[in-house]
Design a protein around this motif. Structure first.
Motif, PDB file in Angstrom:
ATOM      1  N   ARG A 127      -3.906   3.313   1.296  1.00 58.15           N
ATOM      2  CA  ARG A 127      -3.389   2.894   2.594  1.00 58.15           C
ATOM      3  C   ARG A 127      -2.984   1.421   2.617  1.00 58.15           C
ATOM      4  N   GLY A 128      -3.699   0.562   1.887  1.00 55.51           N
ATOM      5  CA  GLY A 128      -3.384  -0.861   2.018  1.00 55.51           C
ATOM      6  C   GLY A 128      -3.645  -1.695   0.792  1.00 55.51           C
ATOM      7  N   GLY A 129      -3.727  -1.069  -0.383  1.00 55.96           N
ATOM      8  CA  GLY A 129      -4.059  -1.808  -1.585  1.00 55.96           C
ATOM      9  C   GLY A 129      -3.022  -2.827  -2.012  1.00 55.96           C
ATOM     10  N   GLY A 178      -2.095   1.389  -7.032  1.00 52.23           N
ATOM     11  CA  GLY A 178      -0.834   1.813  -7.618  1.00 52.23           C
ATOM     12  C   GLY A 178       0.011   2.611  -6.642  1.00 52.23           C
ATOM     13  N   PHE A 179      -0.615   3.571  -5.942  1.00 50.92           N
ATOM     14  CA  PHE A 179       0.120   4.355  -4.950  1.00 50.92           C
ATOM     15  C   PHE A 179       0.679   3.463  -3.840  1.00 50.92           C
ATOM     16  N   SER A 180      -0.152   2.553  -3.351  1.00 47.43           N
ATOM     17  CA  SER A 180       0.266   1.655  -2.280  1.00 47.43           C
ATOM     18  C   SER A 180       1.406   0.750  -2.737  1.00 47.43           C
ATOM     19  N   SER A 181       1.308   0.202  -3.936  1.00 50.97           N
ATOM     20  CA  SER A 181       2.347  -0.682  -4.456  1.00 50.97           C
ATOM     21  C   SER A 181       3.638   0.078  -4.699  1.00 50.97           C
ATOM     22  N   ASN A 182       3.517   1.326  -5.141  1.00 48.01           N
ATOM     23  CA  ASN A 182       4.706   2.143  -5.365  1.00 48.01           C
ATOM     24  C   ASN A 182       5.449   2.388  -4.048  1.00 48.01           C
ATOM     25  N   GLY A 183       4.692   2.729  -3.005  1.00 48.48           N
ATOM     26  CA  GLY A 183       5.314   2.923  -1.702  1.00 48.48           C
ATOM     27  C   GLY A 183       5.967   1.654  -1.192  1.00 48.48           C
ATOM     28  N   THR A 184       5.307   0.510  -1.410  1.00 46.08           N
ATOM     29  CA  THR A 184       5.873  -0.771  -0.997  1.00 46.08           C
ATOM     30  C   THR A 184       7.169  -1.050  -1.743  1.00 46.08           C
ATOM     31  N   GLY A 185       7.192  -0.766  -3.046  1.00 42.55           N
ATOM     32  CA  GLY A 185       8.388  -1.017  -3.839  1.00 42.55           C
ATOM     33  C   GLY A 185       9.568  -0.177  -3.405  1.00 42.55           C
ATOM     34  N   VAL A 186       9.344   1.109  -3.171  1.00 43.24           N
ATOM     35  CA  VAL A 186      10.435   2.002  -2.762  1.00 43.24           C
ATOM     36  C   VAL A 186      10.955   1.611  -1.386  1.00 43.24           C
ATOM     37  N   ARG A 187      10.044   1.364  -0.435  1.00 44.38           N
ATOM     38  CA  ARG A 187      10.467   0.995   0.917  1.00 44.38           C
ATOM     39  C   ARG A 187      11.163  -0.372   0.923  1.00 44.38           C
ATOM     40  N   SER A 188      10.691  -1.278   0.086  1.00 45.52           N
ATOM     41  CA  SER A 188      11.335  -2.586  -0.003  1.00 45.52           C
ATOM     42  C   SER A 188      12.766  -2.451  -0.512  1.00 45.52           C
ATOM     43  N   TYR A 240       9.201  -3.286  11.346  1.00 40.38           N
ATOM     44  CA  TYR A 240       8.534  -4.367  10.618  1.00 40.38           C
ATOM     45  C   TYR A 240       9.460  -5.045   9.615  1.00 40.38           C
ATOM     46  N   ALA A 241      10.419  -4.306   9.094  1.00 44.73           N
ATOM     47  CA  ALA A 241      11.358  -4.905   8.132  1.00 44.73           C
ATOM     48  C   ALA A 241      12.242  -5.960   8.777  1.00 44.73           C
ATOM     49  N   ASN A 242      12.365  -5.924  10.102  1.00 43.60           N
ATOM     50  CA  ASN A 242      13.276  -6.831  10.797  1.00 43.60           C
ATOM     51  C   ASN A 242      12.567  -7.698  11.833  1.00 43.60           C
ATOM     52  N   THR A 243      11.268  -7.925  11.650  1.00 43.16           N
ATOM     53  CA  THR A 243      10.535  -8.735  12.631  1.00 43.16           C
ATOM     54  C   THR A 243      10.936 -10.200  12.588  1.00 43.16           C
ATOM     55  N   ALA A 244      11.250 -10.718  11.397  1.00 44.80           N
ATOM     56  CA  ALA A 244      11.603 -12.135  11.293  1.00 44.80           C
ATOM     57  C   ALA A 244      12.491 -12.351  10.075  1.00 44.80           C
ATOM     58  N   GLU A 245      13.544 -13.126  10.238  1.00 40.97           N
ATOM     59  CA  GLU A 245      14.441 -13.420   9.136  1.00 40.97           C
ATOM     60  C   GLU A 245      13.740 -14.331   8.127  1.00 40.97           C
ATOM     61  N   GLY A 246      13.879 -14.002   6.853  1.00 39.00           N
ATOM     62  CA  GLY A 246      13.281 -14.809   5.807  1.00 39.00           C
ATOM     63  C   GLY A 246      11.872 -14.404   5.428  1.00 39.00           C
ATOM     64  N   ARG A 247      11.276 -13.456   6.166  1.00 34.92           N
ATOM     65  CA  ARG A 247       9.934 -12.985   5.809  1.00 34.92           C
ATOM     66  C   ARG A 247      10.031 -12.147   4.528  1.00 34.92           C
ATOM     67  N   PRO A 248       9.137 -12.332   3.563  1.00 32.99           N
ATOM     68  CA  PRO A 248       9.161 -11.515   2.341  1.00 32.99           C
ATOM     69  C   PRO A 248       9.076 -10.033   2.672  1.00 32.99           C
ATOM     70  N   VAL A 249       9.906  -9.232   2.024  1.00 33.78           N
ATOM     71  CA  VAL A 249       9.935  -7.806   2.334  1.00 33.78           C
ATOM     72  C   VAL A 249       8.607  -7.151   1.970  1.00 33.78           C
ATOM     73  N   VAL A 250       7.929  -7.649   0.938  1.00 30.99           N
ATOM     74  CA  VAL A 250       6.612  -7.123   0.577  1.00 30.99           C
ATOM     75  C   VAL A 250       5.631  -7.333   1.722  1.00 30.99           C
ATOM     76  N   GLU A 251       5.696  -8.499   2.361  1.00 31.96           N
ATOM     77  CA  GLU A 251       4.816  -8.783   3.496  1.00 31.96           C
ATOM     78  C   GLU A 251       5.127  -7.867   4.667  1.00 31.96           C
ATOM     79  N   SER A 252       6.408  -7.639   4.929  1.00 28.82           N
ATOM     80  CA  SER A 252       6.798  -6.759   6.037  1.00 28.82           C
ATOM     81  C   SER A 252       6.246  -5.353   5.840  1.00 28.82           C
ATOM     82  N   MET A 253       6.382  -4.828   4.626  1.00 26.38           N
ATOM     83  CA  MET A 253       5.887  -3.480   4.354  1.00 26.38           C
ATOM     84  C   MET A 253       4.364  -3.424   4.390  1.00 26.38           C
ATOM     85  N   ASN A 254       3.706  -4.516   3.993  1.00 27.05           N
ATOM     86  CA  ASN A 254       2.249  -4.562   4.085  1.00 27.05           C
ATOM     87  C   ASN A 254       1.789  -4.621   5.537  1.00 27.05           C
TER      88      ASN A 254
END
Length: 415
Positions: A70-72, A122-132, A345-359
């Motif tokens: 869920r949040g690794g 690994g599962f969490s990071s994979n989901g973050t990578g695809v969504r990013s 969450y992907a569009n909450t703030a310009e310049g925010r790292p996409v990894v942070e948005s997905m987290n």
């Protein structure tokens, strides 16, 4: 123009690149099918490995896998931020492959807990990578929603297919070979799936700073827009958390037939697969006409909320019909809420790292669904035992209605 600039120019086109769908197909089908095939048999597998006297270790290991899934990625956000999309997926899928291989050959309780914890990362990071990659591929919110909707569609198809594969394993007792086979699948996925993403697409593309880790909690409430999204996301996730908690108790209460109870879950999965694409099309049209992401997010939560009173049904044919209607309405709300939450969450703030948005999205969902599951297995049980079950469902309806207040500041600001 250097390689990164060429890739950025390619991905800035106002359309969702076909390679996004290729990545979703190659990565998510393999990883999600393997995940859902293993989960039904994992408790038994761990119990057999550790012995029935150490069931607490099995529970701890599964808890570690669930929590980290869920949040690794929150804990490895700085690392992911420095990687390309390809590098992120290779890291994530490779970590799952190694972790499952360790689980297959080890019988040490601590090793199993740690290995499954790393598998969850690994599962969490994979989901973050695809969504990013979906976010980085287009700035068009309607096309982002389409990509996230396809991910949701694939996940539901795999959730239906995976347990069937797991059942064959359960019947045949092929636990260790199955785990090693799953590990091999992730090795293949780690090698080939990342190739669907163009080389050189970095996860730090467009970001102005490194991603936060524990400080992400502050970011969820750091601005009015983030606070509104977090409020709506949290309440919506509480409603989503009812599906495997209070809903299961309702299903058992309206009928004694196991097949009918299973049908309720099947109905949800089938409906999500059937209506996800047309619903996403309608959402795209609304976004293209200028409807705000927050408004659609609130609408999805309200649809989820409207389904709640239907689950107050009692035993009998009428109860079965009402619960079926509730599942239908809930499923429609799910197809609206889940994809658009990523866009929000992907569009909450310009310049925010996409990894942070997905987290941020993962953390909010994890907390909200956990609270929802707890409420469904404690508050609902207490109220229904006192013949006040309807109060619980009306309370959830009121919670969904509270999300309408998130739109008030935006409307006032536009006047």
């Amino acid at each position: 123009m250097n390689v990164q600039e060429q890739v950025s120019a390619q991905l800035s086109k106002p359309r969702l690149h076909a390679r996004v769908f290729a990545l979703i197909a190659s990565d998510q089908v393999l990883s999600q099918t393997a995940y859902f095939a293993l989960m039904p048999v994992l408790p038994l597998l761990l119990t057999l490995k550790l012995g029935s006297a150490q069931e607490q270790w099995a529970a701890l290991a599964i808890g570690a896998l669930t929590l980290m899934t869920r949040g690794g990625s929150l804990f490895v956000a700085p690392l992911l931020h420095k990687l390309s999309v390809r590098g992120c997926l290779r890291f994530a899928l490779g970590l799952v492959a190694v972790s499952y291989a360790v689980v297959a050959v080890s019988g040490n309780p601590w090793v199993l807990v740690i290995a499954l914890g790393f598998a969850g990362i690994g599962f969490s990071s994979n989901g973050t990578g695809v969504r990013s990659f979906v976010v980085l591929s287009t700035s068009d919110k309607s096309l982002q929603n389409r990509g996230f909707a396809v991910i949701q569609l694939v996940a539901n198809c795999c959730a239906a297919l995976g347990p069937v594969l797991g059942t064959f394993v359960l019947d045949g007792g092929l636990y260790t070979p199955f785990l090693l086979s799953v590990s091999a699948v992730f090795v293949v996925a780690a090698v080939f799936a990342p190739l669907a993403a163009p080389a050189g697409v970095m996860l730090n593309q467009g970001s102005l700073r490194p991603p936060l880790t524990l400080g992400i909690v502050r970011e969820l409430f750091n601005s009015p827009s983030a606070r509104r999204i977090t409020l709506v996301a949290m309440l919506g996730s509480i409603l989503m958390g009812q599906f495997f908690s209070s809903f299961s108790l309702v299903f058992a209460g309206v009928t004694d037939e196991p097949m009918i109870r299973a049908l309720f879950y099947t109905l949800n999965g089938v409906l999500v697969v059937i209506v996800q694409i047309p619903v996403s099309y309608l959402v795209e049209r609304r976004l293209q006409r200028g409807t705000s992401v927050l408004s659609i997010l609130v609408f999805g939560v309200c649809i989820l909320g409207l389904s709640m009173p239907l689950f107050a049904a009692r035993e009998g044919v009428a109860g079965i019909v009402l619960v079926c209607l509730g599942v239908v309405l809930f499923s429609v709300g799910e197809t609206i809420f889940t994809p658009i939450l990523n866009v929000a969450y992907a569009n909450t703030a310009e310049g925010r790292p996409v990894v942070e948005s997905m987290n941020m999205r993962q953390l909010t969902s994890a907390v909200g669904e956990s609270v929802g599951a707890w409420a469904g297995l404690s508050v609902f049980v207490s109220l229904s035992g006192s013949q006040f079950g309807l109060v619980y469902w009306l309370g959830l309806l009121v919670l969904s209605a509270l999300t309408l207040f998130a739109l008030v500041p935006r409307r006032m600001g536009n006047q």
